[in-house]
Design an enzyme around this catalytic site. Structure first.
Site, short mmCIF file in Angstrom:
data_model
loop_
_atom_site.label_atom_id
_atom_site.label_comp_id
_atom_site.label_asym_id
_atom_site.label_seq_id
_atom_site.Cartn_x
_atom_site.Cartn_y
_atom_site.Cartn_z
N ALA A 136 0.85 -1.19 0.00
CA ALA A 136 0.00 0.00 0.00
C ALA A 136 0.89 1.24 0.00
O ALA A 136 1.35 1.68 1.05
CB ALA A 136 -0.91 -0.01 1.22
N GLU A 137 1.13 1.77 -1.18
CA GLU A 137 2.09 2.87 -1.30
C GLU A 137 1.65 4.12 -0.55
O GLU A 137 2.48 4.83 0.04
CB GLU A 137 2.32 3.22 -2.77
CG GLU A 137 3.12 2.17 -3.55
CD GLU A 137 2.30 0.98 -4.00
OE1 GLU A 137 1.06 0.99 -3.79
OE2 GLU A 137 2.88 0.03 -4.55
N GLY A 145 6.47 3.43 -11.75
CA GLY A 145 5.05 3.47 -12.11
C GLY A 145 4.11 3.14 -10.96
O GLY A 145 2.89 3.22 -11.13
N TYR A 175 2.24 6.36 -7.89
CA TYR A 175 1.03 7.20 -7.98
C TYR A 175 0.01 6.97 -6.87
O TYR A 175 -0.65 7.93 -6.46
CB TYR A 175 0.38 7.05 -9.36
CG TYR A 175 1.37 7.29 -10.48
CD1 TYR A 175 2.14 8.46 -10.53
CD2 TYR A 175 1.58 6.34 -11.47
CE1 TYR A 175 3.07 8.67 -11.54
CE2 TYR A 175 2.50 6.54 -12.50
CZ TYR A 175 3.25 7.70 -12.52
OH TYR A 175 4.17 7.91 -13.51
N PRO A 176 -0.16 5.75 -6.36
CA PRO A 176 -1.08 5.63 -5.22
C PRO A 176 -0.63 6.49 -4.03
O PRO A 176 -1.44 6.84 -3.18
CB PRO A 176 -1.03 4.14 -4.88
CG PRO A 176 -0.63 3.45 -6.15
CD PRO A 176 0.32 4.41 -6.81
N HIS A 212 6.93 -0.13 -15.54
CA HIS A 212 8.20 -0.43 -14.87
C HIS A 212 9.37 0.36 -15.46
O HIS A 212 10.52 0.05 -15.18
CB HIS A 212 8.51 -1.93 -14.97
CG HIS A 212 7.62 -2.80 -14.15
ND1 HIS A 212 6.30 -3.01 -14.47
CD2 HIS A 212 7.84 -3.52 -13.02
CE1 HIS A 212 5.75 -3.84 -13.57
NE2 HIS A 212 6.67 -4.16 -12.68
C1 LIG Z 1 0.54 -0.49 -7.20
C2 LIG Z 1 1.59 -1.55 -7.34
N1 LIG Z 1 2.56 -1.66 -6.41
C3 LIG Z 1 3.54 -2.55 -6.53
C4 LIG Z 1 3.59 -3.40 -7.61
C5 LIG Z 1 4.74 -4.40 -7.76
N2 LIG Z 1 4.25 -5.79 -7.63
C6 LIG Z 1 3.92 -6.51 -8.70
S1 LIG Z 1 3.21 -7.98 -8.28
C7 LIG Z 1 3.38 -7.66 -6.63
C8 LIG Z 1 2.82 -8.66 -5.64
C9 LIG Z 1 1.34 -8.89 -5.86
O1 LIG Z 1 0.84 -9.86 -4.99
P1 LIG Z 1 -0.63 -10.41 -5.14
O2 LIG Z 1 -1.60 -9.29 -5.25
O3 LIG Z 1 -0.83 -11.35 -4.01
O4 LIG Z 1 -0.68 -11.17 -6.52
P2 LIG Z 1 0.20 -12.43 -6.98
O5 LIG Z 1 1.46 -11.89 -7.59
O6 LIG Z 1 0.43 -13.26 -5.79
O7 LIG Z 1 -0.62 -13.12 -8.01
C10 LIG Z 1 3.98 -6.43 -6.43
C11 LIG Z 1 4.29 -5.85 -5.12
C12 LIG Z 1 2.56 -3.27 -8.56
N3 LIG Z 1 2.51 -4.04 -9.63
N4 LIG Z 1 1.59 -2.34 -8.40
#
Ligand SMILES: Cc1ncc(C[n+]2csc(CCOP(=O)(O)OP(=O)(O)O)c2C)c(N)n1
Ligand SMILES: Cc1ncc(C[n+]2csc(CCOP(=O)(O)OP(=O)(O)O)c2C)c(N)n1
Ligand SMILES: [Mg+2]
Ligand SMILES: [Mg+2]
Lengths: 351, 327, 351, 327
Positions: free
Chosen positions: B59-60, B85, B88-89, B129
């Site tokens: 949670a940014e 990217g 923004y949150p 990214h």
């Molecule tokens: C707003 C945001 N913050 C950070 C990221 C970087 N990021 C990509 S996937 C991920 C983990 C996501 O976990 P989950 O929602 O459990 O999905 P899963 O990868 O396990 O399918 C992160 C932190 C992102 N894509 N978007």
């Protein structure tokens, strides 16, 4: 679920064994006095706005019990993060009328030193103070002291992502944070049922927070519940949330026209539940309020109102240089140059 | 003195900051056990514990928001945003709270928070990214915005950012993370304050201003121009994007009379516009040509297979140089 | 609370009267086939990434039951908003390997026409697709049709403000939205318990959503629960949420190194709960899978894998002009000029 | 033809849009019963019902995010953000989703969403209620950013914005909401397309570029300059901030050789920088002086009592004009 109530709208004590309160005349008189002062102050600020001395005023009218009842139940060294309508709470912490009004007069964006009162500046961006409160509580947690953090927010603010992130973040990090929601039924013209389908304390429970619903116009209930929950938070019980059902008896602000969106009858019905009135009935019935106390308090209120007026009108403007000097720790060359050029221009007209 | 990658140089910078001041905290997504997706926080949680190197929820807004609260409590948090990217949150917390708190409190509240953001393209990543969003923050009064381009600067600028009483948006060019160079254990003679640009190569014919991931490209462009066209290009690494080090910039352009600004971000209302507008005011009569800008195209960052076209390369930088000389 | 389970890890049917399922050989074979194809595709994509044909790949390994079980339980005209790991679901909708891989090859940011498949493009910004799904459902609501919207998200994404705003907004607007959370226990290196203190379906309930917990590796349970809940949503019962407990058996992506943060024993324990394995056991036990079916399926998987490889390697690049022409409905003069200048420069080198 | 305030002209614009296309939806905080805090949506819910004029929960990210979803379903939502300073919670949805959806889908998905934002200062408001943040969106590829300055433009630009297939950030200068002027029922001869600037006053000596709340100030400045110094200033209302109407701008500066850009936003990396940088490239040899910028100070918007100092007034605009002539 019925909200916790210890004093009914007619000033009769009710029973709730879960929330014991040591009822003393001193406590009741003190709470009553603080509410009366807050309301008198609020009325005066309203007048000042109508006189053009304030640019805007957001009344706390009707929410005195929720604010005084809660802040009086935490310790003076517990740090508070208010929203923007917590005038009654601010006064309880000793913040002066001048400090409170200067923001609404348009001379400053905040009027008091948060460190002095352990009361953060008002936050107008809804819910933005809640992550701050959480972070502050993370700091307390790391310092290992037994302070807690008290954060206020409204029923409208609860719809913001940042409010809900806070419920979650607080729950997972187990910080000493007490979230206090004044559900005053309205967010400007939007009723609480447009904001949320369940009661907000139920939502908080879904995140794993201890959460309670309290009659926010019953100052004894607010005080008792806040005191008990605060102690649980303080002793490591994790964060908690209290939802106080109250009512914004005035418009959203002096710019608002509540007649456009709400029925007069609603206000009338809440007037019968006025928080000051019911404590007054109790004091009267118990004989805890004699004529001397009454007269003293009336006089104190008037003195306070006058002081409020005077302080407001005498509020100084800062020098414009403050604007340039408080952007960063040191003004940048750009700011220095901008300031210099502006001063030069002003001087050229003075000549 | 050691040979370190930029990633490692930043890592040791964080290590030093954590060691020197118990109030320093590192926080972000996956900064603990994983050491961050670029390994910049590698090993820090093991050394300093989960109370000081915090794996946060995803949670940014709250990462920045709670960092503000920690700073109000006397801590000095360093937040990591995982990729450009995904900042923004947190935009609301950065722009309306972090940047404004000092002014809103009339100087009473300082927020020494550093927000580290891996920035820019060139690593073949998927969408969101590879963005260059520095100008959003540069335009925001109340923030310092800096961007490092090499290990030595990365290390020392980060330590200076942590020491600063101001909130600092600290950009790290992703495509330089694995570039190695010398990093000194103590400030070197060449170590500059956080608010100064660095002249990387001096020259009398044209000033080439750049930062971050484009610094290397611009240095190569200067080498080519020297060799092939006998043009002596002065290359300046801006380092500080807000405030700009106009003293260094203006002195250079005053000398050369020609200027090109190169960055990865789209040019429209990009940082190059500000640099150009200011230089033109400073050096109007000295300029032999308008300040020319080379940037990413004015499009959302394209799919990876197009980034070599999108990002200004040697040819596009040299083309701008040519156009300046041809004016 | 125990998750709904109809088929245990050993492939034995269990009873749950709340979630009736008409069990037919055809259904089981169909679900099994889809899972097998999805896994084979996933393996092949992984290989393609290792061969350098894809820039990145995020495996859906282990989540086949959650995805196939859910998407097969809604109607083909129900609109789907995926996150970025819903490959098995996408394949069920008929999206081709080429369309799925092109994004990860780096040639496009999305590979399919959402209108054709009623399957929105992948969203990489976590939780950002959830308000879109909600708004789409508001449109369906206004159109008065009986479609529903199915939105996928992960345990990590659930911490974002936008995810929680969605729980709230959906609940208050009563839109026909089914939120499906694949809780695969990890968000990159962050375990679910760092994200949330309660189970996510409990959180959703706090917002007033009907919400259920299901064994996400039990495709029969996922299918039965999704089908029943989807029909309630469709018939005006309001939005709902399903949390499927599953496991990301691979790393987060091909760039990830899960050994840095999780124990091999955890993976081993989940391997015993493999979603494909248990349905296979059931098919075998019931005699619903003969050698012909088995052989055909093996062959189909191999054909599909080969097709995946081939289609991937033949993926065309678009002309660079697409970049300039898809920013706005019409290219602006600035874009036209930029494009022209770039083409000129390229041409000058060609000479 | 009627005499309408800007607020009312926008209101009738919305009314027309809702009438002409059943897919148009108005949504935001307090837009229904209250009619919005500036009464721009007054009466619309009564006329079109709560399904088309929606009082939303208090969540800007979701207001924009659900509008995106509605647009994907074939609707044309017009969102109201209550004040400029409250758009930041929606920044992620605007910048990473709304702006990029067309490019991300390679042209397959259009998002005809309008985001109305009351903008700027001059109304004595408390903090966060007077900001000028247009450049954040102007720098973002994939958005159109426009700003009206008078009732007739407000009405017609809003209708054009609703008709556009692109997402439009539609700024309405608060301090002009109650300014009255004629509004035509059908497009007038003078009605321009959404992507054109308007020459409000022609002149040969200097081009004064501005938009929104500053247009009035600049017109007064031109009148004073004409009267007191016999300087003929050409005043251009930019109207479209992204893309810029460089054709109109360059023609004007090509003619006058001098240019001042005035806006309320801080100058650093503000829109004036872009305008200045582009003009300088277009008209390098024609320029008698650098393009000068007049803007709000580079500070967070100050308390209301200081806004008369912060916002460029007649004197500061004329000072810039003087400086240009003195170059
Ligand atoms: C707003 C945001 N913050 C950070 C990221 C970087 N990021 C990509 S996937 C991920 C983990 C996501 O976990 P989950 O929602 O459990 O999905 P899963 O990868 O396990 O399918 C992160 C932190 C992102 N894509 N978007
Ligand atoms: C992020 C944000 N959006 C919108 C506003 C405008 N606004 C100011 S107060 C308000 C209503 C707030 O309602 P609530 O949280 O219930 O607090 P109350 O005013 O009732 O005390 C709104 C919409 C704001 N201040 N911040
Ligand atoms: Mg309220
Ligand atoms: Mg996950």
């Amino acid at each position: 679920m019925e909200p916790v109530q210890l004093l009914d709208p007619d000033g009769r004590l009710t029973q709730d064994e879960n929330w014991p309160l040591e009822l003393t005349p001193e406590l009741c008189r003190d709470l009553y006095r603080r509410m009366r002062l807050a309301r008198r102050f609020d009325e005066q600020a309203y007048v000042l706005q109508r006189q053009g001395e304030l640019g805007l005023w957001l009344q706390s009218l009707g929410q005195e019990a929720a604010q005084v009842g809660s802040i009086s139940a935490v310790r003076p060294d517990d740090h508070v993060f208010p929203s923007y309508r917590e005038h009654a709470a601010a006064l309880c912490r000793g913040i002066t009328p001048a400090e409170l009004l200067v923001q609404w007069r348009g001379s400053r964006n905040s009027g008091w030193d948060p460190a002095t009162y352990r009361f953060h500046i008002y936050t107008l961006v809804l819910a933005a103070q809640l992550p701050h409160a959480t972070g502050y509580a993370m700091g307390v947690q790391r310092d290992g002291t037994d302070e807690i953090v008290l954060a206020y927010f409204g029923d409208g603010a609860a719809s913001e992502g940042e409010a809900n992130e806070t419920f979650n973040w607080a729950a997972t990090t187990e910080v000493p944070l007490l979230l206090f929601c004044q559900n005053n039924q309205w967010a400007i013209s939007t009723p609480a049922h447009t904001q949320t389908r369940t009661s907000l304390h139920q939502r908080a429970q879904g995140f794993g927070l201890e959460a309670h619903l309290v009659d926010g116009n019953d100052i004894l209930a607010v005080h008792a519940v806040t005191a008990a929950v605060a102690e649980r938070v303080r002793s490591g019980g994790g964060p908690a949330m209290i939802e106080a059902q109250t009512y914004r008896m005035a418009g959203h602000s002096t710019s608002d026209d509540p007649d456009r969106y709400r029925d007069a009858s609603e206000l009338d019905s809440w007037k019968t539940r006025d928080p000051i009135h019911r404590l007054e009935r109790l004091l009267e019935e118990r004989g805890w309020m004699n004529d001397g106390f009454r007269a003293d308090l009336e006089a104190e209120c008037e003195v306070f109102a006058n002081r409020t007026s005077q302080e407001c009108k005498q509020l100084p403007l800062q020098d414009v240089s403050t604007l340039f000097n408080t952007v960063l720790a040191e003004p940048t060359p750009l700011l220095t140059e901008e300031h210099r050029r502006y001063a030069e221009l002003v001087a050229s007209f003075a000549e | 003195m050691s040979q370190l990658t930029l990633s490692k140089a930043l890592n040791t910078g964080l290590q030093q900051a954590l060691t020197n001041d118990p109030k320093v905290i590192v926080m972000g997504q996956d900064v603990g056990g994983l050491g961050g997706v670029f390994r910049v926080t590698d090993g820090l949680q093991k050394d300093f514990g989960p109370q000081r190197v915090i794996d946060t929820p995803l949670a940014e807004a709250s990462i920045v928001g709670t960092a503000i609260g920690l700073a109000l409590r006397g801590y000095r948090p360093i937040c990591e945003i995982q990729f450009d990217g995904f900042v923004y949150p947190a935009f609301n917390q950065i722009v309306s709270q972090l940047a404004k708190m000092r002014a809103r409190s009339h100087g009473q509240l300082a927020l020494p928070v550093v927000i580290r953001i891996p920035v820019g393209g060139g690593i073949g990543a998927v969408e969101h990214h590879s963005e260059s969003n520095e100008v959003y923050f540069a335009h925001t009064a109340g923030l310092r915005v800096v961007c490092c381009s090499n290990p030595q600067d990365g290390h020392w600028m980060l330590r200076q950012a942590v020491a600063s009483e101001d909130p600092v948006i600290f950009y790290e060019p992703k495509r330089r993370y694995w570039a190695k160079d010398e990093v000194t254990d103590t400030p070197a003679e060449s170590t500059l304050p956080l608010d100064r640009a660095r002249i990387l190569r001096s020259g009398d014919d044209l000033t080439l201003l750049t930062y971050g991931g484009m610094v290397d490209t611009c240095q190569r462009a200067a080498a080519v121009a020297a060799e092939e066209d006998r043009r002596e290009i002065e290359v300046v690494d801006l380092r500080t994007l807000s405030p700009l080090d106009m003293e260094t910039i203006a002195a250079s352009v005053g000398k050369t009379g020609r200027c090109v600004v190169a960055h990865e971000a789209p040019t429209f209302a990009g940082l190059g516009a500000e640099v150009g507008a200011e230089i033109t005011e400073y050096s109007f009569y000295d300029l032999q040509a308008p300040v020319l800008r080379v940037g990413g195209f004015n499009i959302p960052y394209p799919p990876a297979k197009y980034e070599d076209q999108h990002l200004p390369d040697l040819d596009r930088v040299l083309d701008a140089v040519d156009r300046s000389f041809a004016w």
